[in-house]
Design a protein around this motif. Sequence first.
Motif, short mmCIF file in Angstrom:
data_model
loop_
_atom_site.label_atom_id
_atom_site.label_comp_id
_atom_site.label_asym_id
_atom_site.label_seq_id
_atom_site.Cartn_x
_atom_site.Cartn_y
_atom_site.Cartn_z
N SER A 40 2.52 -3.16 6.37
CA SER A 40 2.81 -2.05 5.46
C SER A 40 2.21 -0.77 6.01
O SER A 40 1.11 -0.78 6.56
CB SER A 40 2.22 -2.33 4.07
OG SER A 40 2.82 -3.46 3.50
N GLY A 41 2.97 0.32 5.88
CA GLY A 41 2.47 1.61 6.33
C GLY A 41 2.64 1.87 7.81
O GLY A 41 2.14 2.87 8.33
N SER A 42 3.37 0.99 8.51
CA SER A 42 3.52 1.16 9.96
C SER A 42 4.69 2.06 10.34
O SER A 42 4.87 2.36 11.51
CB SER A 42 3.69 -0.21 10.63
OG SER A 42 4.83 -0.88 10.13
N THR A 45 10.14 1.39 7.26
CA THR A 45 11.17 1.88 6.34
C THR A 45 11.47 3.35 6.58
O THR A 45 12.60 3.81 6.38
CB THR A 45 10.73 1.63 4.89
OG1 THR A 45 10.75 0.22 4.65
CG2 THR A 45 11.67 2.30 3.89
N GLN A 98 16.09 -2.28 -0.69
CA GLN A 98 15.30 -3.38 -1.24
C GLN A 98 15.67 -3.61 -2.71
O GLN A 98 15.89 -4.73 -3.14
CB GLN A 98 13.83 -3.00 -1.11
CG GLN A 98 12.86 -4.03 -1.58
CD GLN A 98 11.43 -3.62 -1.25
OE1 GLN A 98 11.19 -2.82 -0.37
NE2 GLN A 98 10.48 -4.16 -1.98
N GLU A 176 14.41 -4.55 3.96
CA GLU A 176 13.75 -5.63 3.21
C GLU A 176 14.66 -6.14 2.08
O GLU A 176 14.24 -6.24 0.92
CB GLU A 176 12.42 -5.13 2.63
CG GLU A 176 11.37 -4.78 3.68
CD GLU A 176 10.60 -5.97 4.20
OE1 GLU A 176 11.10 -7.11 4.06
OE2 GLU A 176 9.52 -5.78 4.77
N SER A 179 13.39 -8.99 -0.27
CA SER A 179 12.01 -9.03 -0.78
C SER A 179 11.94 -8.99 -2.31
O SER A 179 10.95 -9.41 -2.89
CB SER A 179 11.17 -7.90 -0.18
OG SER A 179 11.71 -6.65 -0.55
N HIS A 209 10.72 -9.10 6.73
CA HIS A 209 9.55 -9.95 6.89
C HIS A 209 9.98 -11.40 7.05
O HIS A 209 9.15 -12.31 7.07
CB HIS A 209 8.59 -9.80 5.69
CG HIS A 209 9.20 -10.22 4.40
ND1 HIS A 209 10.07 -9.43 3.69
CD2 HIS A 209 9.08 -11.36 3.68
CE1 HIS A 209 10.46 -10.06 2.59
NE2 HIS A 209 9.87 -11.23 2.56
#
Length: 258
Positions: A40-42, A45, A98, A176, A179, A209
């Motif tokens: 997350s946060g990489s 999206t 998502q 995603e 998810s 994921h």
Amino acid sequence: MNHPMIRFDKVSKRYGDNIVLDSLDLDIAQGEKVSIIGPSGSGKTTVLRMLMTLEDIDDGVIWVGGEPLTHMHQGDSLVPASPAHIREVRSNIGMVFQSFNLFPHMTAMQNCIEAPIGALGMSRAEAETRAAELLDMVGLSEKKGHYPAHLSGGQQQRVAIARALAMRPKIMLFDEVTSALDPELVGEVLEVIRNIGREHDLTMLMVTHQMGFAREFSDRVCFFYGGRICEQGPPRQLLDSPQQERTQQFLHAVLEAG
């Protein structure tokens, strides 16, 4: 000259002091299927949202099909793109989110014909024929008249995929898409995406994921960390024999959780 279907040329995105994407360079060939993984946060999206121009970029240029998306030619220079230019280039891109984002007051069929009629100028008859074919392709031919509230999460996501395909995109983005689903519904949505990959000549970019699906479906997997591509390669190479310590840590944590 063969242009990549998608090119990020030194693209950066910042929120104050937080660097979300750090001078990203990424080329995706026509017809290539690329999975993006990472914590997350990489910035995963954000890549998709920039292609849909839902996020502005701070530096660099995004190209789609050899045309600048975020900019346009003015003489020998590139200048920030006009809304009309962005709409024209972005019309080649479809995205499935998502959350399903269906119009709750419209049936499955109505959700699929609204944009082709309004944005592409398609006749209602043609739009309905196309929508019926797509809803059949995603296994929902008997649900054309159902409203989203009467569909399962997996069915709603399949309508969302049909709706995106109704615009005849050359590029499909998936953020995603499983998810928000109950585990038993994940497989039906992934099967639809598999079929799209087999039956349509689309460039596909997926944030996921689902490591097993990324391994099976992708031509290439990109591991994002800290707003950059930390490592990329064919799925088996990256997922089975990652070279970077950060990739190894991430995959170990994901596989342990799974």
